[in-house]
Design an enzyme around this catalytic site. Structure first.
Site, mmCIF file in Angstrom:
data_model
loop_
_atom_site.group_PDB
_atom_site.id
_atom_site.type_symbol
_atom_site.label_atom_id
_atom_site.label_comp_id
_atom_site.label_asym_id
_atom_site.label_seq_id
_atom_site.Cartn_x
_atom_site.Cartn_y
_atom_site.Cartn_z
ATOM 1 N N ALA A 84 -29.868 24.290 26.087
ATOM 2 C CA ALA A 84 -30.735 23.871 27.196
ATOM 3 C C ALA A 84 -30.075 22.793 28.034
ATOM 4 C CB ALA A 84 -32.074 23.364 26.657
ATOM 5 N N THR A 102 -32.803 16.097 31.358
ATOM 6 C CA THR A 102 -32.625 17.157 30.352
ATOM 7 C C THR A 102 -31.313 16.988 29.587
ATOM 8 O OG1 THR A 102 -34.010 18.786 31.437
ATOM 9 C CG2 THR A 102 -32.226 19.653 30.086
ATOM 10 N N THR A 136 -19.125 21.823 27.993
ATOM 11 C CA THR A 136 -18.319 22.410 29.063
ATOM 12 C C THR A 136 -16.946 21.755 29.169
ATOM 13 O OG1 THR A 136 -18.204 22.569 31.470
ATOM 14 C CG2 THR A 136 -19.551 20.807 30.614
ATOM 15 N N ASP A 137 -15.991 22.486 29.736
ATOM 16 C CA ASP A 137 -14.662 21.901 29.995
ATOM 17 C C ASP A 137 -14.703 20.913 31.167
ATOM 18 O OD1 ASP A 137 -15.013 23.706 32.088
ATOM 19 O OD2 ASP A 137 -13.110 24.754 31.798
ATOM 20 N N GLU A 138 -15.821 20.932 31.935
ATOM 21 C CA GLU A 138 -15.871 20.055 33.115
ATOM 22 C C GLU A 138 -15.897 18.578 32.740
ATOM 23 O OE1 GLU A 138 -18.388 21.128 36.329
ATOM 24 O OE2 GLU A 138 -17.986 23.258 36.117
ATOM 25 N N TYR A 161 -23.426 16.641 37.207
ATOM 26 C CA TYR A 161 -23.572 17.604 36.093
ATOM 27 C C TYR A 161 -22.601 17.269 34.968
ATOM 28 C CZ TYR A 161 -22.518 21.775 33.345
ATOM 29 O OH TYR A 161 -22.256 22.630 32.299
ATOM 30 N N LYS A 165 -23.240 15.958 31.073
ATOM 31 C CA LYS A 165 -22.784 16.691 29.873
ATOM 32 C C LYS A 165 -21.857 15.796 29.038
ATOM 33 C CE LYS A 165 -23.459 20.432 28.766
ATOM 34 N NZ LYS A 165 -24.544 21.095 27.995
HETATM 35 P P1 NAD Z 1 -28.604 28.266 32.583
HETATM 36 O O1 NAD Z 1 -28.883 27.311 33.697
HETATM 37 O O2 NAD Z 1 -28.456 29.711 32.890
HETATM 38 O O3 NAD Z 1 -29.773 28.155 31.478
HETATM 39 C C1 NAD Z 1 -30.296 26.937 31.064
HETATM 40 C C2 NAD Z 1 -31.577 27.213 30.270
HETATM 41 O O4 NAD Z 1 -32.093 25.960 29.789
HETATM 42 C C3 NAD Z 1 -32.694 27.851 31.100
HETATM 43 O O5 NAD Z 1 -33.292 28.914 30.401
HETATM 44 C C4 NAD Z 1 -33.689 26.716 31.311
HETATM 45 O O6 NAD Z 1 -35.041 27.159 31.466
HETATM 46 C C5 NAD Z 1 -33.485 25.906 30.040
HETATM 47 N N1 NAD Z 1 -33.877 24.498 30.198
HETATM 48 C C6 NAD Z 1 -33.512 23.646 31.185
HETATM 49 N N2 NAD Z 1 -34.076 22.440 30.994
HETATM 50 C C7 NAD Z 1 -34.798 22.518 29.851
HETATM 51 C C8 NAD Z 1 -35.590 21.594 29.114
HETATM 52 N N3 NAD Z 1 -35.772 20.337 29.542
HETATM 53 N N4 NAD Z 1 -36.171 22.009 27.957
HETATM 54 C C9 NAD Z 1 -36.014 23.280 27.512
HETATM 55 N N5 NAD Z 1 -35.285 24.207 28.183
HETATM 56 C C10 NAD Z 1 -34.687 23.827 29.339
HETATM 57 O O7 NAD Z 1 -27.339 27.689 31.822
HETATM 58 P P2 NAD Z 1 -26.124 28.471 31.120
HETATM 59 O O8 NAD Z 1 -25.118 28.816 32.133
HETATM 60 O O9 NAD Z 1 -26.688 29.500 30.233
HETATM 61 O O10 NAD Z 1 -25.521 27.277 30.233
HETATM 62 C C11 NAD Z 1 -26.020 27.033 28.920
HETATM 63 C C12 NAD Z 1 -25.278 25.856 28.331
HETATM 64 O O11 NAD Z 1 -23.884 26.146 28.296
HETATM 65 C C13 NAD Z 1 -25.412 24.567 29.146
HETATM 66 O O12 NAD Z 1 -25.522 23.487 28.242
HETATM 67 C C14 NAD Z 1 -24.101 24.487 29.926
HETATM 68 O O13 NAD Z 1 -23.762 23.146 30.178
HETATM 69 C C15 NAD Z 1 -23.134 25.125 28.952
HETATM 70 N N6 NAD Z 1 -21.963 25.800 29.550
HETATM 71 C C16 NAD Z 1 -22.116 26.716 30.538
HETATM 72 C C17 NAD Z 1 -20.983 27.393 31.033
HETATM 73 C C18 NAD Z 1 -21.114 28.446 32.113
HETATM 74 O O14 NAD Z 1 -20.089 28.930 32.605
HETATM 75 N N7 NAD Z 1 -22.292 28.858 32.494
HETATM 76 C C19 NAD Z 1 -19.726 27.096 30.509
HETATM 77 C C20 NAD Z 1 -19.613 26.126 29.497
HETATM 78 C C21 NAD Z 1 -20.748 25.494 29.011
HETATM 79 O O1 DAU Z 2 -16.321 25.262 33.637
HETATM 80 C C1 DAU Z 2 -17.557 25.473 33.035
HETATM 81 C C2 DAU Z 2 -18.659 25.344 34.062
HETATM 82 O O2 DAU Z 2 -18.577 26.519 34.878
HETATM 83 C C3 DAU Z 2 -20.053 25.222 33.446
HETATM 84 O O3 DAU Z 2 -20.120 24.012 32.739
HETATM 85 C C4 DAU Z 2 -21.135 25.233 34.531
HETATM 86 O O4 DAU Z 2 -22.413 25.225 33.944
HETATM 87 C C5 DAU Z 2 -20.977 26.517 35.347
HETATM 88 O O5 DAU Z 2 -21.910 26.523 36.408
HETATM 89 C C6 DAU Z 2 -19.555 26.619 35.905
HETATM 90 O O6 DAU Z 2 -19.328 25.587 36.912
HETATM 91 P P1 DAU Z 2 -18.539 25.898 38.267
HETATM 92 O O7 DAU Z 2 -18.904 24.868 39.256
HETATM 93 O O8 DAU Z 2 -17.095 26.125 38.006
HETATM 94 O O9 DAU Z 2 -19.213 27.340 38.625
HETATM 95 P P2 DAU Z 2 -19.710 27.979 40.008
HETATM 96 O O10 DAU Z 2 -20.029 29.411 39.740
HETATM 97 O O11 DAU Z 2 -20.747 27.161 40.670
HETATM 98 O O12 DAU Z 2 -18.390 27.929 40.912
HETATM 99 C C7 DAU Z 2 -17.182 28.523 40.488
HETATM 100 C C8 DAU Z 2 -16.136 28.208 41.536
HETATM 101 O O13 DAU Z 2 -16.451 28.954 42.726
HETATM 102 C C9 DAU Z 2 -16.097 26.765 41.959
HETATM 103 O O14 DAU Z 2 -14.737 26.392 42.232
HETATM 104 C C10 DAU Z 2 -16.924 26.710 43.248
HETATM 105 C C11 DAU Z 2 -16.687 28.072 43.854
HETATM 106 N N1 DAU Z 2 -17.820 28.676 44.616
HETATM 107 C C12 DAU Z 2 -19.046 28.676 44.026
HETATM 108 C C13 DAU Z 2 -20.119 29.268 44.678
HETATM 109 C C14 DAU Z 2 -21.505 29.269 44.057
HETATM 110 C C15 DAU Z 2 -17.575 29.278 45.830
HETATM 111 O O15 DAU Z 2 -16.438 29.296 46.337
HETATM 112 N N2 DAU Z 2 -18.644 29.860 46.484
HETATM 113 C C16 DAU Z 2 -19.908 29.871 45.955
HETATM 114 O O16 DAU Z 2 -20.845 30.414 46.613
#
Ligand code: NAD
Ligand code: DAU
Length: 354
Positions: A84, A102, A136-138, A161, A165
């Site tokens: 979450a 959160t 996350t790697d960020e 963000y 994290k």
């Molecule tokens: P997402 O935004 O798709 O989903 C987040 C979920 O958390 C949602 O279902 C939302 O309703 C729930 N949530 C938010 N606030 C809450 C709260 N206060 N209580 C209970 N539930 C809550 O996110 P995601 O992309 O699935 O990412 C999941 C996890 O993985 C995050 O911790 C993110 O930092 C991490 N992560 C994501 C990526 C990526 O590329 N998406 C990469 C590395 C790590």
């Molecule tokens: O690296 C892990 C992270 O990857 C996770 O921790 C985050 O939750 C996840 O959202 C993601 O972050 P990014 O910022 O890298 O993802 P995003 O899809 O928003 O963007 C990917 C790249 O593309 C970034 O360099 C920004 C660019 N971008 C993004 C959007 C939405 C565009 O060029 N155009 C766009 O419309």
């Protein structure tokens, strides 16, 4: 062993994929999913589990101490898997408050309640208990032209963000060293695959392309991300729960460094193949737009530790993973249509002035 998984944020992108994966992978696993259902939470992603007796859903906030305490006492999980979070960098630029609540306070509350539960367990139960924090790697900031993030890379988050994290990672670490809570942390690169909320790059490009709209590429499209198919991430989390050493962190990545422009061209190429336009290519819709404030230049993961120590490697290549993903979105337009009928309509987010 029958493992009980208490999953937070399981209605989001990675959480939903993880729940499908674990229910399929472990015939005796039981899952309780606590999710607030923010804009990013979508019960449709778990619809096929509605009548599965091994899956339970509870809508609620991880920041709520009584709710989390009651659910933990009632469910008695073996493992907590904490997804979450507020996850979108662009949204954190416009409104950091929810990220602080959160990602930091929510994780703090979960750790506090998990510690209480853990302290009451028997010796055997304590030995099996795990708290897996999905990060996350960020948190490592931005790389130059060479090098990779390892587990030893110093933290240098650049967005609200990633700073939130990073704070949560530090809290998780402290609960291990100070209170002996058996925690594990994974720091993963960019995921792609089914059920991703259409604010992130991949679905943004797919759906704008199909709608005949401009494909927004931030800046000059040269920023680099390291892409991992979401099911490979789920397998990595599972492996870390099963074999990881408590107190350790594991970097997870796909060895798929691509510029954003390369990614967008890949998607356009697949759409040209699967759903050709009457004339021209979807790539004709690419439009360069104002850059993201504080846009990290490059991410790349050294996944050597999880490979060596836990024998995990991604199964999906960039080519096979993107092919599957684009096909999935084409086959599941109803899933996205329902989201886009709500408040969010693929508009640009995150241009707050500096
Ligand atoms: P997402 O935004 O798709 O989903 C987040 C979920 O958390 C949602 O279902 C939302 O309703 C729930 N949530 C938010 N606030 C809450 C709260 N206060 N209580 C209970 N539930 C809550 O996110 P995601 O992309 O699935 O990412 C999941 C996890 O993985 C995050 O911790 C993110 O930092 C991490 N992560 C994501 C990526 C990526 O590329 N998406 C990469 C590395 C790590
Ligand atoms: O690296 C892990 C992270 O990857 C996770 O921790 C985050 O939750 C996840 O959202 C993601 O972050 P990014 O910022 O890298 O993802 P995003 O899809 O928003 O963007 C990917 C790249 O593309 C970034 O360099 C920004 C660019 N971008 C993004 C959007 C939405 C565009 O060029 N155009 C766009 O419309």
């Amino acid at each position: 062993m029958k493992i009980k998984y208490f999953v937070t944020g399981g209605a989001g992108f990675i959480g939903a994929n993880f729940i499908h994966y674990i229910i399929g992978e472990e015939p005796d696993a039981r899952v309780l999913n606590l999710d607030k259902l923010t804009y990013a939470g979508n019960p449709d992603s778990l619809k096929s589990l509605d009548s599965n007796p091994r899956y339970h859903f509870r809508q609620g906030d991880i920041c709520d101490p009584k709710l989390v305490e009651d659910l933990l006492v009632e469910f008695q999980p073996t493992v907590i898997v904490h997804f979450a979070a507020e996850s979108h960098v662009d949204r954190s630029i416009d409104g950091p408050d929810e990220f602080i609540n959160t990602n930091i306070l929510g994780t703090y509350n979960l750790l506090k309640q998990a510690r209480k539960l853990h302290e009451g367990l028997s010796k055997d139960q304590k030995g099996n208990f795990r708290f897996l924090h999905v990060s996350t790697d960020e948190v490592f900031g931005s790389l130059g032209d060479s090098g990779c993030f390892s587990e030893e890379t110093p933290y240098a988050p650049n967005s609200p963000y990633s700073a939130s994290k990073a704070s949560s990672d530090h809290l998780v670490r402290a609960w291990f060293h100070t209170y002996g809570l058996p925690v594990l942390t994974t720091n993963c690169s960019n995921n792609y695959g089914p059920y991703q909320f259409p604010e992130k790059l991949i679905p943004v490009i797919v759906f704008n392309a199909l709608d005949g709209k401009p494909l927004p590429v931030y800046g000059d499209g040269s920023n680099i991300r390291d892409w991992l198919y979401v099911e490979d991430h789920c397998r990595a989390i599972h492996r870390v729960i099963q074999k990881g050493e408590t107190g350790e962190t594991y970097n997870v990545g796909g060895h798929n460094e691509k510029t954003n422009l390369e990614v967008v061209h890949t998607i356009c190429g697949l759409l040209d193949e699967f759903r050709p336009k009457p004339s021209g290519s979807y790539a004709d819709q690419i439009t360069f737009v104002k850059d993201r404030p504080g846009h990290d230049k490059r991410y790349a993961i050294d996944a050597g530790k999880i490979g060596r120590e836990l024998d995990w490697r991604p199964l999906e290549s960039f080519e096979s993973g993107f092919r599957k993903t684009v096909q999935w979105y084409l086959d599941n337009t109803e899933w996205v249509k329902k989201i886009l009928d709500g408040d969010y309509r693929l508009e640009r987010i995150g241009l707050e002035k500096r």
